[in-house]
Design an enzyme around this catalytic site. Structure first.
Site, PDB file in Angstrom:
ATOM      1  N   SER A 267       9.511  -3.569   4.023  1.00  0.00           N
ATOM      2  CA  SER A 267      10.213  -4.475   3.132  1.00  0.00           C
ATOM      3  C   SER A 267      10.199  -5.924   3.652  1.00  0.00           C
ATOM      4  O   SER A 267       9.148  -6.551   3.695  1.00  0.00           O
ATOM      5  CB  SER A 267      11.644  -3.961   2.916  1.00  0.00           C
ATOM      6  OG  SER A 267      12.303  -4.654   1.898  1.00  0.00           O
ATOM      7  N   GLU A 278      -1.533 -14.051   5.983  1.00  0.00           N
ATOM      8  CA  GLU A 278      -2.344 -14.582   4.903  1.00  0.00           C
ATOM      9  C   GLU A 278      -2.335 -16.107   4.838  1.00  0.00           C
ATOM     10  O   GLU A 278      -3.249 -16.704   4.253  1.00  0.00           O
ATOM     11  CB  GLU A 278      -1.913 -13.967   3.576  1.00  0.00           C
ATOM     12  CG  GLU A 278      -2.180 -12.458   3.539  1.00  0.00           C
ATOM     13  CD  GLU A 278      -1.806 -11.802   2.230  1.00  0.00           C
ATOM     14  OE1 GLU A 278      -1.445 -12.532   1.281  1.00  0.00           O
ATOM     15  OE2 GLU A 278      -1.873 -10.560   2.139  1.00  0.00           O
ATOM     16  N   LYS A 292       6.631  -0.849   1.522  1.00  0.00           N
ATOM     17  CA  LYS A 292       7.683  -0.924   0.499  1.00  0.00           C
ATOM     18  C   LYS A 292       7.554  -2.279  -0.186  1.00  0.00           C
ATOM     19  O   LYS A 292       7.862  -3.312   0.406  1.00  0.00           O
ATOM     20  CB  LYS A 292       9.074  -0.766   1.112  1.00  0.00           C
ATOM     21  CG  LYS A 292      10.199  -0.908   0.079  1.00  0.00           C
ATOM     22  CD  LYS A 292      11.568  -0.788   0.717  1.00  0.00           C
ATOM     23  CE  LYS A 292      12.677  -1.004  -0.307  1.00  0.00           C
ATOM     24  NZ  LYS A 292      12.751  -2.389  -0.798  1.00  0.00           N
TER      25      LYS A 292
END
Length: 441
Positions: A267, A278, A292
């Site tokens: 999460s 990224e 999740k």
């Protein structure tokens, strides 16, 4: 068992909606049940067909949930998980009631105030562990790595969570551990970073391994510390496909960064890791995360209870949905698992054994001595010359009070502690070592 399809001498049932069913139960159910209990049961039942992250809270459950997000709760000071249908201790909070009575990670809680998981369910055991401060709860616990079962009475206390810790490691590398994204975690990470900057560290490791997540905004705020300004941290996508983009807002800390993750990172931890990866703000090391990719709203209900409802999904800066896939680290490396111990006979008899006597403690002691390297000892349950000699050597090596080869209580406990120490000893942390190596080069 005596059953009937419809009540004897009753008119045909007319149940068209929940209100009809409630009326029927209140009129015909043999035992007393309040309308409020039926309403709460119906509300809880509405969440049954939803995903695992949506659920109803009773008033007591909601209070506990709210307290934990705020950083404190009344309990015995452990974190728990389900293990093969049983309640396992994942972590013992240092200085808490559980730690003071010797409970350890890996111990299985078999019963709480006489109630068991098999008869009453795991949620009921978890509920019973919580309660008002200074009240007592009685536990039956199976110790990790052994067949020994102990009982203990624990006094509940207000447990203050410390979800952020930091230190300086070898080669002047800073290390920050985040256990959970509860309220004000980002403030604590900010303070940790400032302290490490003053220490002039040459790199920072942020460890979110086994971090189950928490508050979305806290994860975004932590990412904001490390990301370049105006970079997307996460996209929130709603049922109607509309999206909200949360951006970094300030200039980043300009220190080389590594984020550590594993299968227990979920999460909010995955949001942090993916945003760093990224946006190329650092290197992610470890094993693939939990996966999740949904967001829950939490709201209080008029009856004092509450609900947690999945209302959106999140996408990474590259607009990837990592749900049930996880974040794959830049450097994938698995840590070795703990040593697997054989099952030992319990050491529970409160008596001393001398040469020539037989007993369960003797058998368990012989098993442990053989495992610890006294290979000449054979588990028979009988105190022979070989066992007495090995016990004497063990007593001398561990500086025990008596070094006479008698299996006394002190020796029994030391044998058991040695086995637990072997189990609890962390194997080499290859993930952390790799992070240190990368930041040092």
């Amino acid at each position: 068992m005596l059953i009937t399809v419809v009540p004897i001498q009753a008119a045909p049932l007319k149940v068209n909606d929940i209100s009809d069913l409630m009326r029927l139960i209140q009129e015909d159910y043999l035992f007393e049940v309040s309308q409020q209990d039926l309403i709460e049961g119906a509300m809880r039942g509405m969440f049954y067909p939803l995903d695992p992250y949506s659920n109803y809270f009773s008033k007591e459950e909601y209070t506990t949930f709210d307290q934990r997000n705020a950083g404190s709760f009344a309990g015995i000071g452990v974190t728990l998980s389900e293990y093969d249908g049983e309640l396992m201790i994942d972590e013992v909070i240092q200085g808490g009631p559980a730690a003071r009575i010797g409970l350890q990670a890996g111990d299985l809680i078999l019963s709480v105030d006489g109630k068991t998981a098999e008869e009453d369910g795991l949620p009921e055991l978890v509920r019973l562990l919580k309660g008002q401060p200074q009240t007592k709860v009685r536990l039956s616990v199976k110790k990790t790595g052994t067949a020994q079962i102990v009982t203990a009475e624990v006094t509940r206390e207000i447990i203050k969570l410390q979800p952020v810790t930091y230190k300086v490691l070898e080669n002047n590398i800073g290390y920050i551990k985040i256990d959970e994204f509860i309220e004000k975690v980002s403030d604590e990470v900010d303070k940790a970073v400032e302290a490490l900057k003053k220490a002039e560290v040459t790199g920072i490791i942020v460890d979110v391994r086994n971090n189950p997540g928490g508050i979305l905004d806290e994860a975004v705020n932590v990412a904001d510390i490390f990301l370049p300004k105006n970079k997307p941290v996460v996209y929130i996508e709603y049922k109607n496909k509309s999206q909200q983009t949360l951006f970094s807002r300030k200039e980043p800390v300009k220190i080389p960064l590594v984020v550590l993750v594993n299968q227990g990172s979920a999460s909010a931890s995955e949001i942090l890791a993916a945003s760093i990866q990224e946006n190329k703000a650092g290197t992610v090391i470890g094993s693939t995360t939990y996966g999740k990719g949904t967001v829950q709203m939490v709201a209080e209900l008029p009856n004092g209870g509450g609900m947690k409802l999945t209302f959106a999904r999140y996408l990474t800066p590259n607009k990837t949905w990592i749900h049930e896939k996880g974040v794959t680290p830049d450097v994938v490396i698995e840590n070795p698992k703990r040593v697997n111990l054989p099952v030992f006979a319990p050491l529970i008899e409160e008596k001393d054994y001398v040469e020539g006597e037989k007993g369960l403690n003797v058998y368990g002691a012989q098993q442990r001595l053989s495992f610890l390297g006294y290979k000449e000892v054979i588990a028979t349950g009988s105190m022979d010359v070989v066992t007495a000699k090995a016990l004497k050597a063990f007593q001398e090596e561990n500086s025990l009070s008596d070094k006479n080869g008698i299996l006394d209580i002190e020796t029994r406990d030391m044998l058991n502690n040695k086995i637990v120490d072997i189990y609890m000893k962390s194997p080499e942390d290859l993930q952390l070592n790799k992070a240190l190596e990368l930041l040092h080069n």
